[in-house]
Write an enzyme that holds these catalytic residues in place. Structure first.
Site, PDB file in Angstrom:
ATOM      1  N   SER A  30      15.669  23.924   1.856  1.00 36.38           N
ATOM      2  CA  SER A  30      14.623  24.821   1.381  1.00 36.38           C
ATOM      3  C   SER A  30      13.591  23.983   0.638  1.00 36.38           C
ATOM      4  CB  SER A  30      15.253  25.863   0.453  1.00 36.38           C
ATOM      5  OG  SER A  30      14.270  26.719  -0.081  1.00 36.38           O
TER       6      SER A  30
ATOM      7  N   LYS B  52      13.071  25.173   5.766  1.00 40.22           N
ATOM      8  CA  LYS B  52      12.567  26.459   5.249  1.00 40.22           C
ATOM      9  C   LYS B  52      11.456  26.154   4.264  1.00 40.22           C
ATOM     10  CE  LYS B  52      14.636  29.480   1.799  1.00 40.22           C
ATOM     11  NZ  LYS B  52      15.810  30.323   1.491  1.00 40.22           N
TER      12      LYS B  52
ATOM     13  N   LYS C 144       8.766  27.601   1.539  1.00 41.29           N
ATOM     14  CA  LYS C 144       8.416  28.735   0.691  1.00 41.29           C
ATOM     15  C   LYS C 144       6.939  29.053   0.908  1.00 41.29           C
ATOM     16  CE  LYS C 144      12.276  29.385  -1.587  1.00 41.29           C
ATOM     17  NZ  LYS C 144      12.989  30.669  -1.608  1.00 41.29           N
TER      18      LYS C 144
ATOM     19  N   ASP D  14       9.973  31.491   3.809  1.00 42.05           N
ATOM     20  CA  ASP D  14      10.592  32.432   2.858  1.00 42.05           C
ATOM     21  C   ASP D  14       9.540  32.855   1.833  1.00 42.05           C
ATOM     22  OD1 ASP D  14      12.149  33.890   1.103  1.00 42.05           O
ATOM     23  OD2 ASP D  14      13.487  32.231   0.544  1.00 42.05           O
TER      24      ASP D  14
ATOM     25  N   GLU E 253      11.779  35.090   6.033  1.00 50.47           N
ATOM     26  CA  GLU E 253      12.734  35.618   5.050  1.00 50.47           C
ATOM     27  C   GLU E 253      12.016  36.458   3.997  1.00 50.47           C
ATOM     28  OE1 GLU E 253      15.157  32.467   3.457  1.00 50.47           O
ATOM     29  OE2 GLU E 253      16.021  33.709   1.889  1.00 50.47           O
TER      30      GLU E 253
ATOM     31  N   ASP F  67      17.003  38.744   2.269  1.00 49.17           N
ATOM     32  CA  ASP F  67      17.711  38.058   1.183  1.00 49.17           C
ATOM     33  C   ASP F  67      17.807  39.078   0.036  1.00 49.17           C
ATOM     34  OD1 ASP F  67      18.276  36.575  -1.159  1.00 49.17           O
ATOM     35  OD2 ASP F  67      16.920  34.927  -0.715  1.00 49.17           O
TER      36      ASP F  67
ATOM     37  N   LYS G  84      24.098  35.435  -0.035  1.00 52.40           N
ATOM     38  CA  LYS G  84      24.343  34.650  -1.247  1.00 52.40           C
ATOM     39  C   LYS G  84      25.523  35.330  -1.919  1.00 52.40           C
ATOM     40  CE  LYS G  84      19.587  33.118  -1.887  1.00 52.40           C
ATOM     41  NZ  LYS G  84      18.317  33.378  -2.603  1.00 52.40           N
TER      42      LYS G  84
ATOM     43  N   GLY H 118      21.048  29.696  -0.985  1.00 47.82           N
ATOM     44  CA  GLY H 118      21.348  28.910  -2.180  1.00 47.82           C
ATOM     45  C   GLY H 118      20.547  29.402  -3.358  1.00 47.82           C
TER      46      GLY H 118
HETATM   47  O1  OSB Z   1      18.278  24.952  -2.138  1.00 49.38           O
HETATM   48  C1  OSB Z   1      18.596  26.072  -2.522  1.00 49.38           C
HETATM   49  O2  OSB Z   1      19.539  26.285  -3.318  1.00 49.38           O
HETATM   50  C2  OSB Z   1      17.812  27.251  -1.998  1.00 49.38           C
HETATM   51  C3  OSB Z   1      16.633  27.491  -2.824  1.00 49.38           C
HETATM   52  C4  OSB Z   1      15.984  28.816  -2.557  1.00 49.38           C
HETATM   53  O3  OSB Z   1      15.436  28.984  -1.502  1.00 49.38           O
HETATM   54  C5  OSB Z   1      15.993  29.790  -3.642  1.00 49.38           C
HETATM   55  C6  OSB Z   1      16.149  29.292  -4.926  1.00 49.38           C
HETATM   56  C7  OSB Z   1      16.138  30.123  -6.018  1.00 49.38           C
HETATM   57  C8  OSB Z   1      15.971  31.472  -5.841  1.00 49.38           C
HETATM   58  C9  OSB Z   1      15.814  31.992  -4.554  1.00 49.38           C
HETATM   59  C10 OSB Z   1      15.861  31.171  -3.454  1.00 49.38           C
HETATM   60  C11 OSB Z   1      15.771  31.846  -2.108  1.00 49.38           C
HETATM   61  O4  OSB Z   1      16.492  31.547  -1.162  1.00 49.38           O
HETATM   62  O5  OSB Z   1      15.017  32.794  -1.979  1.00 49.38           O
HETATM   63 MG    MG Z   2      15.235  33.665  -0.090  1.00 49.82          MG
END
Ligand code: OSB
Ligand code: MG
Length: 369
Positions: A137, A163, A165, A190, A215, A240, A264, A292
């Site tokens: 991510s 992924k 953001k 995402d 996402e 999510d 998660k 994550g």
């Molecule tokens: O590398 C990771 O742990 C994923 C990081 C990540 O995308 C995330 C981190 C913190 C809060 C939300 C998200 C998410 O998946 O939306």
């Molecule tokens: Mg997410």
């Protein structure tokens, strides 16, 4: 199983690199570590994934400490259980919401249960995979060039899915430029709920880039507008934030709000509930992957274990320790080779908590008996 003692530790660990999403920037990770100790003196471990701020969801480190201390730990200390499933199926079920708090105590009991059976957490969960595929991510950066550099580094390290953001102003142009450089990489976006249906033109524009999925584009508590959006996109939507339970998953799939679910463990209230969502989705051929929360190695260990279930068919956000931390709090650290993690087979979560490192990052701790 009888738990005689629970230790909560408030941890603070600096991230190697700030991580920016549509809801904010994390510079460090502030979290609760949960240790449950049996009458035989065996410890089970888990990481609570609530953040200090209520921006990803409504739970925070403080609400989780409160729920653990005042409700969940007393229940655990006062009840003998035969199997970890009983916690969320029975003992915790009258407490509404607070999924991350419930999950953290339940996951520690699962780790203890596996250690008592002298079996790996993966195997007691019914996991079958010996290795798992890993994606990464990538947070919002200062420039698209910087994002391209990061993708290149991760690509050379072998990560199997990228992924990015996104948020308003950091979306179509970003994806367009990345796709021009990398026409074929497994790419997804995402949004962490940064858009509404008023942004339909931008969202349908993303449909032209052969993304694996988008996402959580819309509100954190929505499955209605997501169904409208999914009907207008060929790109699968992955939910999510909107999915907290098997019931949420059932309703979202019935409405057509998504085609993929990010599980998660914390967000769905623990390993037992994650497994139930897994089984439901497996019967319906709905692919899953494990998300994550910028966990330390202890949270990652549980994520790796659940990912060994067969319907986690897509690479998860379980990148290696070295991408987040100068040093992790487990031995060995989580390592990724060519985008693959070899699942540990030792008892419990498969990585040992390092007490020296845990002590180093503990701000405050409390023991409950
Ligand atoms: O590398 C990771 O742990 C994923 C990081 C990540 O995308 C995330 C981190 C913190 C809060 C939300 C998200 C998410 O998946 O939306
Ligand atoms: Mg997410």
């Amino acid at each position: 199983m009888k738990i005689k003692q629970v230790v909560l530790r408030h941890m603070k660990m600096d991230l190697l690199h700030p991580f920016t999403t549509s809801f904010g920037t994390e510079y460090d990770r502030d979290f609760i570590l949960v240790e449950v100790i049996s009458e035989d003196g065996i410890s089970g471990w888990a990481e609570n994934v609530a953040m200090p701020t209520p921006y990803y969801n409504e739970e925070t480190v403080k609400t989780n400490w409160h729920m653990l201390e005042d409700y969940l730990i007393p229940i655990l200390l006062n009840n003998e259980i035969q199997h970890p499933d009983e916690l969320t199926e029975n003992h915790f079920s009258h407490i509404r919401g607070n999924y991350m708090a419930k999950a953290s105590l339940e996951m520690a009991v699962w780790d203890l249960y596996a250690r008592e059976q002298n079996a790996s957490l993966s195997s007691v969960l019914g996991g079958t995979k010996k290795t798992i595929d890993v994606g990464v991510s990538i947070g919002i950066k200062d420039s698209i060039d910087e994002t391209l550099e990061t993708i290149e580094e991760r690509r050379l390290e072998g990560y199997k899915r990228f992924k990015l953001k996104i948020r308003p102003g950091w979306d179509v142009e970003l994806i367009d430029k990345v796709r021009k450089v990398y026409p074929d990489i497994p790419l997804m976006a995402d949004a962490n709920s940064a858009y509404t249906l008023e942004d339909i033109d931008m969202l349908t524009a993303l449909d032209d880039y052969n993304l694996m999925m988008i996402e959580q584009p819309l509100a954190y508590n929505d499955i209605i507008d997501h169904a409208d959006l999914q009907a207008r996109l060929k790109t699968p939507i992955c939910l999510d934030e909107s999915i907290h339970s098997l019931e949420d998953a059932r309703k979202a799939l019935k409405l057509g709000s998504c085609k993929i679910i990010n599980i998660k463990i914390g967000r769905v209230g623990g390993l037992t509930q994650a497994k139930k969502i897994h089984d439901f989705c497996q019967e319906r051929n709905v692919p899953l992957w494990c998300g994550g929360m910028l966990e330390s190695g202890i949270g990652r260990a549980h994520n790796i274990a659940i990912t060994t279930l067969p319907n986690f068919t897509l690479p998860g956000d379980t990148a290696g320790s070295a991408l987040y931390w100068a040093e992790d709090i487990i031995e060995p650290e989580v390592t990724v080779e060519n985008g693959i993690i070899t699942v540990p087979t030792s008892p419990g979560m498969g990585y040992e908590p390092s007490m020296v490192k845990i002590d180093k990052y503990t701000v405050y701790s409390q023991t409950y008996r």
